[in-house]
Design a protein around this motif. Structure first.
Motif, PDB file in Angstrom:
ATOM      1  N   ARG A   1       1.154   3.480  -3.198  1.00 58.04           N
ATOM      2  CA  ARG A   1       0.167   4.463  -3.637  1.00 58.04           C
ATOM      3  C   ARG A   1       0.486   5.885  -3.160  1.00 58.04           C
ATOM      4  O   ARG A   1      -0.145   6.845  -3.625  1.00 58.04           O
ATOM      5  CB  ARG A   1      -1.224   4.065  -3.132  1.00 58.04           C
TER       6      ARG A   1
ATOM      7  N   ARG B   1      -7.393  -5.427  -8.671  1.00 61.30           N
ATOM      8  CA  ARG B   1      -6.616  -4.201  -8.875  1.00 61.30           C
ATOM      9  C   ARG B   1      -5.245  -4.464  -9.494  1.00 61.30           C
ATOM     10  O   ARG B   1      -4.284  -3.742  -9.225  1.00 61.30           O
ATOM     11  CB  ARG B   1      -6.486  -3.467  -7.550  1.00 61.30           C
TER      12      ARG B   1
ATOM     13  N   TRP C   1      -0.785  -8.016  -3.177  1.00 58.26           N
ATOM     14  CA  TRP C   1      -1.705  -7.188  -3.972  1.00 58.26           C
ATOM     15  C   TRP C   1      -2.758  -8.084  -4.627  1.00 58.26           C
ATOM     16  O   TRP C   1      -2.432  -9.009  -5.361  1.00 58.26           O
ATOM     17  CB  TRP C   1      -0.915  -6.442  -5.040  1.00 58.26           C
TER      18      TRP C   1
ATOM     19  N   LEU D   1       1.208   1.606 -11.132  1.00 61.95           N
ATOM     20  CA  LEU D   1       1.910   2.332 -10.079  1.00 61.95           C
ATOM     21  C   LEU D   1       3.391   1.967 -10.017  1.00 61.95           C
ATOM     22  O   LEU D   1       4.248   2.840  -9.812  1.00 61.95           O
ATOM     23  CB  LEU D   1       1.241   2.077  -8.729  1.00 61.95           C
TER      24      LEU D   1
ATOM     25  N   HIS E   1      -3.779  -1.500 -11.307  1.00 67.33           N
ATOM     26  CA  HIS E   1      -3.211  -0.486 -10.421  1.00 67.33           C
ATOM     27  C   HIS E   1      -1.776  -0.860 -10.050  1.00 67.33           C
ATOM     28  O   HIS E   1      -0.869  -0.006 -10.060  1.00 67.33           O
ATOM     29  CB  HIS E   1      -4.043  -0.365  -9.139  1.00 67.33           C
TER      30      HIS E   1
ATOM     31  N   TYR F   1       0.811  -1.211   0.000  1.00 66.60           N
ATOM     32  CA  TYR F   1       0.000   0.000   0.000  1.00 66.60           C
ATOM     33  C   TYR F   1       0.849   1.267   0.000  1.00 66.60           C
ATOM     34  O   TYR F   1       0.415   2.317  -0.503  1.00 66.60           O
ATOM     35  CB  TYR F   1      -0.921  -0.035   1.216  1.00 66.60           C
TER      36      TYR F   1
END
Length: 269
Positions: A149, A175, A171, A182, A178, A146
């Motif tokens: 992000r 997602r 993860w 990222l 993402h 996390y």
């Protein structure tokens, strides 16, 4: 630096089985790849995360530290130890331990940004310190799942002039896009190599999406995976990063005096 990353299906709430599997995989990697550094995924002792995590967490990280120290010393390899659930003085942490080739603990990082949708923030205690250390004289950084992000947090690592960013993760679907986006963005905007190491399989309602990847400082994949158990290996040419920084000197052109958070009429902008 030659790096191998382990993408594996973790046994839920079974640290003994996971330890045995990691020991076998590390031995296989050494024989086949002879890397300088091996990287593990997030929460490899229990997976992310059982309801009774506090009861089964590694007390002071003793078991995990012993395993990582022995493996790094036996095989004379650096180990970026993913993360494990640990407990100290009644507080639960998502902890990462880094070991050098001599089996010495050289750095500890506790995950800073806790994932509130899964109530990680209600169960774990957040870390407070930036994850910067050296491997074979190369300055590197670590951020956990996390954390990825939070662009400000990763930029702080880049400002410490790290060469490589390690991102162990748990993860999940849906997602995956993402995760991929990222990781690539953090590589491009910070001009660093990025090693994203995810797990696969299922824990409770979460299904982990894999797609571990090793990116160069342009965000191009040097090695990547889908959703199977696998070992990713890539040779990182650090001189390539120096060339990129010379061509596009983002850090020289920063306007840091303009990047302060200001308050006006009780609103931040």
């Amino acid at each position: 630096m030659k790096i191998s990353a382990i993408q594996m299906d973790l046994a839920f709430n079974d640290p003994v089985k996971n330890e045995e599997k990691i020991e076998q995989l590390v031995g296989d990697i050494i024989r086949k790849e002879s890397p300088d550094t091996i990287v593990l995924p997030e929460m490899w002792n229990l997976s992310f995360y059982p309801k009774d995590v506090k009861e089964n967490a590694d007390k002071e990280g003793i078991r995990s530290k012993a395993l990582l120290s022995r493996l790094s010393k036996t095989h004379q390899v650096n180990i970026v130890g993913g993360t494990v659930a640990t407990i100290s003085n009644g507080q639960l942490f998502n902890s990462s331990y880094q070991y050098d080739r001599m089996g010495q603990l050289i750095h500890t990082y506790h995950k800073v940004h806790l994932f509130s949708p899964s109530e990680e923030d209600k169960v774990f205690t957040p870390g407070q310190e930036l994850g910067v250390f050296e491997l074979d004289g190369i300055k590197v950084g670590i951020a956990t799942c996390y954390d990825l992000r939070f662009v400000e947090w990763i930029r702080l690592l880049a400002l410490e002039e790290i060469e490589i960013l390690f991102v162990p993760a748990a993860w999940p679907h849906p997602r995956v896009s993402h995760w991929q986006t990222l990781l690539k963005a953090r590589a491009i905007e910070n001009q660093v190599f990025v090693v994203g190491v995810n797990s696969i399989g299922q824990a409770n309602e979460l299904k982990f999406c894999g797609h571990s990847v090793i990116l160069d400082s342009l965000g191009e994949a040097l090695a990547e995976s889908a959703e199977e158990e696998t070992i990713l290996t890539a040779e990182l040419d650090l001189s390539h990063r120096k060339e990129i920084k010379t061509q596009i000197n983002v850090f020289k052109d920063r306007r840091s005096e303009l990047y302060q958070i200001k308050k006006k009429n009780n609103r931040f902008f």
